[in-house]
Design a protein around this motif. Structure first.
Motif, mmCIF file in Angstrom:
data_model
loop_
_atom_site.group_PDB
_atom_site.id
_atom_site.type_symbol
_atom_site.label_atom_id
_atom_site.label_comp_id
_atom_site.label_asym_id
_atom_site.label_seq_id
_atom_site.Cartn_x
_atom_site.Cartn_y
_atom_site.Cartn_z
ATOM 1 N N LEU A 106 0.812 -1.208 0.000
ATOM 2 C CA LEU A 106 0.000 0.000 0.000
ATOM 3 C C LEU A 106 0.850 1.265 0.000
ATOM 4 O O LEU A 106 0.399 2.325 0.426
ATOM 5 C CB LEU A 106 -0.942 0.011 1.212
ATOM 6 C CG LEU A 106 -2.079 -1.011 1.165
ATOM 7 C CD1 LEU A 106 -2.840 -1.034 2.478
ATOM 8 C CD2 LEU A 106 -3.027 -0.707 0.015
ATOM 9 N N GLN A 107 2.076 1.154 -0.499
ATOM 10 C CA GLN A 107 2.930 2.329 -0.616
ATOM 11 C C GLN A 107 2.306 3.335 -1.580
ATOM 12 O O GLN A 107 1.629 2.974 -2.538
ATOM 13 C CB GLN A 107 4.322 1.925 -1.129
ATOM 14 C CG GLN A 107 5.139 1.106 -0.158
ATOM 15 C CD GLN A 107 5.754 1.941 0.950
ATOM 16 O OE1 GLN A 107 5.644 3.167 0.947
ATOM 17 N NE2 GLN A 107 6.401 1.291 1.902
ATOM 18 N N ASP A 108 2.542 4.615 -1.325
ATOM 19 C CA ASP A 108 2.002 5.653 -2.187
ATOM 20 C C ASP A 108 2.654 5.614 -3.556
ATOM 21 O O ASP A 108 3.873 5.408 -3.681
ATOM 22 C CB ASP A 108 2.227 7.035 -1.554
ATOM 23 C CG ASP A 108 1.597 7.134 -0.177
ATOM 24 O OD1 ASP A 108 0.572 6.460 0.035
ATOM 25 O OD2 ASP A 108 2.119 7.877 0.674
ATOM 26 N N GLY A 109 1.839 5.803 -4.592
ATOM 27 C CA GLY A 109 2.366 5.897 -5.941
ATOM 28 C C GLY A 109 3.011 7.248 -6.196
ATOM 29 O O GLY A 109 3.018 8.146 -5.336
ATOM 30 N N PHE A 110 3.543 7.410 -7.393
ATOM 31 C CA PHE A 110 4.281 8.636 -7.726
ATOM 32 C C PHE A 110 3.383 9.861 -7.633
ATOM 33 O O PHE A 110 3.729 10.864 -6.994
ATOM 34 C CB PHE A 110 4.875 8.516 -9.134
ATOM 35 C CG PHE A 110 5.556 9.773 -9.616
ATOM 36 C CD1 PHE A 110 6.768 10.164 -9.080
ATOM 37 C CD2 PHE A 110 4.962 10.574 -10.584
ATOM 38 C CE1 PHE A 110 7.392 11.328 -9.506
ATOM 39 C CE2 PHE A 110 5.580 11.729 -11.020
ATOM 40 C CZ PHE A 110 6.793 12.111 -10.487
ATOM 41 N N LEU A 268 -6.823 -3.706 10.264
ATOM 42 C CA LEU A 268 -6.134 -3.948 8.992
ATOM 43 C C LEU A 268 -7.116 -3.916 7.823
ATOM 44 O O LEU A 268 -6.811 -3.381 6.754
ATOM 45 C CB LEU A 268 -5.395 -5.283 9.036
ATOM 46 C CG LEU A 268 -4.202 -5.373 9.985
ATOM 47 C CD1 LEU A 268 -3.627 -6.784 9.983
ATOM 48 C CD2 LEU A 268 -3.127 -4.364 9.602
ATOM 49 N N SER A 269 -8.283 -4.504 8.016
ATOM 50 C CA SER A 269 -9.300 -4.469 6.968
ATOM 51 C C SER A 269 -9.723 -3.036 6.668
ATOM 52 O O SER A 269 -9.920 -2.661 5.504
ATOM 53 C CB SER A 269 -10.509 -5.307 7.395
ATOM 54 O OG SER A 269 -11.536 -5.259 6.414
ATOM 55 N N ARG A 276 -4.955 3.005 2.615
ATOM 56 C CA ARG A 276 -3.857 3.619 3.365
ATOM 57 C C ARG A 276 -3.062 2.501 4.029
ATOM 58 O O ARG A 276 -3.641 1.574 4.600
ATOM 59 C CB ARG A 276 -4.371 4.579 4.445
ATOM 60 C CG ARG A 276 -5.162 5.769 3.905
ATOM 61 C CD ARG A 276 -4.282 6.701 3.101
ATOM 62 N NE ARG A 276 -4.981 7.922 2.740
ATOM 63 C CZ ARG A 276 -5.692 8.087 1.629
ATOM 64 N NH1 ARG A 276 -5.812 7.067 0.771
ATOM 65 N NH2 ARG A 276 -6.274 9.239 1.359
ATOM 66 N N LYS A 277 -1.750 2.592 3.973
ATOM 67 C CA LYS A 277 -0.960 1.564 4.638
ATOM 68 C C LYS A 277 -1.131 1.698 6.150
ATOM 69 O O LYS A 277 -1.348 2.808 6.673
ATOM 70 C CB LYS A 277 0.502 1.652 4.234
ATOM 71 C CG LYS A 277 1.183 2.972 4.522
ATOM 72 C CD LYS A 277 2.624 2.916 4.005
ATOM 73 C CE LYS A 277 3.359 4.226 4.305
ATOM 74 N NZ LYS A 277 4.762 4.166 3.833
#
Length: 365
Positions: A106-110, A268-269, A276-277
């Motif tokens: 769930l890392q943010d994209g560019f 977590l769900s 969002r991570k």
């Protein structure tokens, strides 16, 4: 429900449509888990089938919709003590989805990183326990008093008994104060009647917790997505939010239908549904067990003092008396000392010794 698809877990958040002025942007992680199935690991015994007396029938349905077993009156496990998460299945085999996996996927994209650099508040996700949205403890206490009145029992007024009614399982309270020796056959009837009284009181609930509406309005203006988690069934949850006028503030809900087996798994769900991570989420809890579950998921925890004294909530990252003491700046300060990569996985680099310089002798003729 034997299996719950991970895609349904995310998509079920659309039961409450994302309101204007903002909507959550899907990440590539959603496409990777589209066909994943969740395997519920929780035991179904000791669950209490809750039915409402209004419009209920002998088969346990309310207005034509069947009730499913829930954990509303059973003390749930904290969960994720070692970062464990869900066991999922897809076409190429089983997949373990744990806390570290979600923080990575769930890392943010560019484009998201560019947006969050300009509007950092939108990078957070807020998760609320249902007990801190509505005064469910008052509902539970009222249901116990009504049941005691019907059964001709007296409930002691001591603090120990009050805590027992609010936090212990229904079976324990019934055995301790309602059932006499040799009356085990009455247990199911009393449990069923207690659930009826609780749901009748829930249908009359119209006022949220003090200060929460103003706080939700503030984070809504700041475009911070919010989720609410509970072991309540989805229909009663949505209807209660509508009656309290809070439905538009929550972009995701986690209920009994999601099949989560512990408090941490519900958090977590909610993080997955908010896209969002976990390490960027903030949990609002008033129970030390919920605070521990949040930290097990690498989430921040804001504790509300009241149901438990302040000294029991010392492990929380921030403790307040009520929602009116909060501001959006408090969320920024939770992560200020840690930087934007707080709790992200870091690679260890081993420095190699530079090669030794070779000395040569130049001869000039």
């Amino acid at each position: 429900m034997d299996f719950t698809t991970f895609s349904n877990s995310r998509a079920s958040s659309h039961a409450i449509p994302t309101p204007h002025p903002f909507r959550l942007q899907p990440s590539s992680f959603s496409f990777q888990l589209r066909f994943l199935n969740l395997k519920p690991l929780g035991l179904v015994e000791n669950r209490l089938v809750a039915r409402c007396t209004s419009g209920s029938d002998e088969l346990g349905s309310v207005n034509g919709l069947p009730f499913t077993p829930n954990k509303l009156f059973v003390q749930e496990a904290i969960g994720a003590e070692y970062g464990e998460g869900f066991e999922t299945f897809r076409a190429d085999g089983p997949l373990k989805v744990d806390v570290d996996y979600l923080n990575d996927k769930l890392q943010d994209g560019f484009l998201q990183r560019i947006r969050y650099a300009m509007k950092p508040d939108e990078a957070y996700g807020l998760i609320f326990s249902w007990d801190n949205v509505a005064d469910t403890r008052a509902l539970k206490k009222k249901a116990w008093k009504q049941l005691a009145s019907e059964e001709g029992k007296d409930i002691p007024e001591g603090s120990d008994m009050q805590r027992l009614m609010l936090y212990a399982g229904a079976d324990h309270v019934l055995h301790k104060h309602f059932l006499s020796d040799g009356a085990e056959n009455e247990l199911d009837r009393l449990k069923f009647r207690f659930s009826q009284l609780y749901y009748d009181n829930l249908l009359k609930l119209e006022r949220p917790m003090e200060g929460i509406k103003d706080w939700l309005e503030a984070v809504y203006t700041a475009r911070i997505p919010c989720a609410v988690v509970s072991s309540l069934d989805r229909r009663n949850m949505v209807e209660a939010l509508e009656r309290m006028g809070l439905k538009k503030y929550f972009q995701a809900i986690v209920t009994e239908e999601d099949g989560m087996e512990s408090i941490a798994h519900r958090f977590l769900s909610a993080a997955v549904k908010l896209d969002r991570k976990p390490s960027k989420c903030v949990v609002f809890e008033d129970d030390p067990r919920g605070v521990t579950a949040a930290h097990n998921c690498t989430m921040m925890a804001v504790a509300l003092i009241g149901a438990h004294p302040a000294y029991d909530l010392g492990q929380a990252d921030l403790a307040v008396a009520n929602f009116s003491e909060l501001s959006v700046i408090n969320l920024r300060r939770l992560f200020a000392d840690k930087g934007p990569t707080f709790m992200d996985l870091q690679k260890q680099f081993i420095e190699k010794n530079p090669p030794k310089r070779k000395l040569t002798i130049d001869t000039i003729f």
